[in-house]
Motif scaffolding. Structure first.
Motif, short mmCIF file in Angstrom:
data_model
loop_
_atom_site.label_atom_id
_atom_site.label_comp_id
_atom_site.label_asym_id
_atom_site.label_seq_id
_atom_site.Cartn_x
_atom_site.Cartn_y
_atom_site.Cartn_z
N MET A 1 0.82 -1.21 0.00
CA MET A 1 0.00 0.00 0.00
C MET A 1 0.86 1.27 0.00
N VAL A 2 2.03 1.13 0.66
CA VAL A 2 2.92 2.30 0.74
C VAL A 2 3.40 2.70 -0.65
N TRP A 3 3.82 1.72 -1.45
CA TRP A 3 4.36 2.06 -2.76
C TRP A 3 3.30 2.56 -3.71
N LEU A 4 2.05 2.16 -3.52
CA LEU A 4 0.96 2.67 -4.34
C LEU A 4 0.83 4.18 -4.16
N ILE A 5 0.89 4.62 -2.91
CA ILE A 5 0.80 6.06 -2.63
C ILE A 5 2.03 6.80 -3.16
N VAL A 6 3.20 6.16 -2.95
CA VAL A 6 4.44 6.80 -3.42
C VAL A 6 4.43 6.93 -4.95
N ALA A 7 4.00 5.90 -5.66
CA ALA A 7 3.97 5.94 -7.12
C ALA A 7 3.00 7.01 -7.63
N LEU A 8 1.83 7.08 -7.00
CA LEU A 8 0.87 8.11 -7.40
C LEU A 8 1.44 9.51 -7.18
N ALA A 9 2.08 9.72 -6.03
CA ALA A 9 2.67 11.02 -5.75
C ALA A 9 3.82 11.33 -6.72
N LEU A 10 4.59 10.31 -7.08
CA LEU A 10 5.71 10.50 -7.99
C LEU A 10 5.22 10.93 -9.38
N PHE A 11 4.22 10.25 -9.90
CA PHE A 11 3.71 10.60 -11.23
C PHE A 11 2.98 11.95 -11.20
N ALA A 12 2.26 12.24 -10.11
CA ALA A 12 1.59 13.53 -10.02
C ALA A 12 2.60 14.67 -9.98
N GLY A 13 3.69 14.51 -9.23
CA GLY A 13 4.73 15.54 -9.19
C GLY A 13 5.39 15.74 -10.54
N ALA A 14 5.67 14.65 -11.26
CA ALA A 14 6.26 14.76 -12.59
C ALA A 14 5.33 15.49 -13.55
N ALA A 15 4.01 15.20 -13.45
CA ALA A 15 3.06 15.86 -14.32
C ALA A 15 2.97 17.36 -14.02
N LEU A 16 2.95 17.74 -12.75
CA LEU A 16 2.87 19.15 -12.39
C LEU A 16 4.12 19.91 -12.84
N TYR A 17 5.28 19.30 -12.65
CA TYR A 17 6.53 19.96 -13.06
C TYR A 17 6.56 20.15 -14.58
N THR A 18 6.15 19.12 -15.31
CA THR A 18 6.15 19.21 -16.77
C THR A 18 5.13 20.22 -17.26
N ARG A 19 4.00 20.30 -16.56
CA ARG A 19 2.97 21.27 -16.95
C ARG A 19 3.50 22.70 -16.87
#
Length: 356
Positions: A1-19
């Protein structure tokens, strides 16, 4: 469950930075300013970049008697500059360089010239930098995010085991696959956005420049409003080949050759800037639209007098029944209807500058 949250946060951060990086790669959408609304230094920057603004600032200081410029390219102070504006201060700060080439390089980097860039960019007349500093960082983030997320799938305490925690592990795998696909799409959009930025000027700026070319009276008014710039309106718009004094013209053309490639603004060199300004036709010469319009007018004049029908070889009339021959629609006698006088072509960049 921990890595699910970490992965979601990782992809969301990458998307915001790229935006944020993608937003920086889009020209601001403002309407074209009215002709004559830019001053002499802003017009020079628009037509030739910071190097052109530096040339106009030096020439203005020379015309005001603040500096002397020798035939060998040496520049030296001649007295107090009565202007006292930011460009006069830029010239004074560049005098220790001793040459016109060194002075134009120093002036081009002065905050007063940078403020001109910021003003034009705020008006939507300049494209953003084609290779901003954050672009490489965005590419690295989009490449590393899927790799890090996929590596976490093999850490059982974080992502679970595919045999003992099948549901959780499959959920983590789905997040990684969807996130990796999203990163690939963002990387493509990022490449497409910045790949289109091949020149510093956009349609709005070219539309403004051509309006100034076609209004020499307005150009003279702009030049007279700048201290010492009364005779340098053409220089600001067309370049150093329009400097009235032949000695100064040679000095500045030689300085331009010496500093070629050294004066850069947002990744654009002086040569690229001038090439962009003349991309729709040489400024001061007929544009592509002017040539097309002249060709259309010539064709219309040639068709103004319809050709006479050739005499018939048949007795009793042109068609053998006592009646003149009737040309078919679209034939040479009627000129082809609406196609006889085509409307002059005006490209979108000139007719509708605010439409992308």
């Amino acid at each position: 469950m921990v890595w699910l949250i970490v992965a979601l946060a990782l992809f969301a951060g990458a998307a915001l930075y790229t935006r944020g990086v993608m937003r920086a790669g889009k020209a601001r959408g403002h309407g074209s300013p009215e002709p004559g609304s830019l001053d002499l230094y802003q017009l020079a920057f628009l037509a030739g970049g910071p190097a052109r603004t530096a040339d106009v600032a030096l020439l203005g200081a020379w015309a005001r008697g603040a500096v002397t410029i020798g035939a060998d390219g040496r520049i030296s102070p001649a007295g107090q500059d009565p202007s006292g504006d930011g460009f006069a201060q830029a010239v004074q700060s560049a005098l220790p360089s001793g040459t016109v080439a060194g002075a134009r390089t120093a002036i081009a980097e002065h905050p007063a010239v940078r403020a001109v860039h910021d003003r034009l960019f705020g008006l939507g007349l300049l494209n953003p930098a084609s290779r901003p500093a954050r672009l490489r960082g965005a590419r690295v983030v989009l490449a590393l995010a899927p790799l890090v997320a996929a590596a976490g799938l093999f850490v059982k305490p974080l992502a679970g085991s595919p045999t003992h925690h099948t549901g959780l592990w499959v959920a983590n795998l789905a997040v990684v696959l969807i996130g990796a696909t999203g990163c690939a799409v963002l990387a493509y959009w990022l490449f497409s956005r910045f790949d289109k930025l091949r020149e510093p000027l956009n349609d709005r700026s070219l539309f403004y420049l051509w309006n100034q070319v076609r209004d020499p009276g307005q150009l003279g008014h702009i030049a007279q409003a700048a201290p010492g710039g009364a005779q340098f309106g053409d220089t600001a718009l067309f370049g150093t080949e329009r400097i009235p004094d032949p000695t100064l013209r040679g000095v500045f053309q030689q300085a331009s050759a010496v500093t070629a490639g050294r004066i850069v603004s947002d990744g654009w060199t002086e040569a690229q800037w001038i090439q962009s300004a003349n991309s729709r036709g040489q400024l001061g010469a007929p544009s592509f639209a002017d040539a097309q319009q002249a060709a259309s007018q010539a064709a219309a004049q040639a068709q103004a007098v319809p050709p006479q029908a050739p005499p018939s070889a048949y007795p009793g009339g042109a068609d053998g029944h006592g009646y003149p021959a009737q040309p078919t629609p679209g034939g040479q006698y009627y000129g082809g209807g609406a196609a006889a006088q085509p409307q002059p072509y005006r490209p979108p960049w000139e007719q509708y500058p605010d439409q992308q």
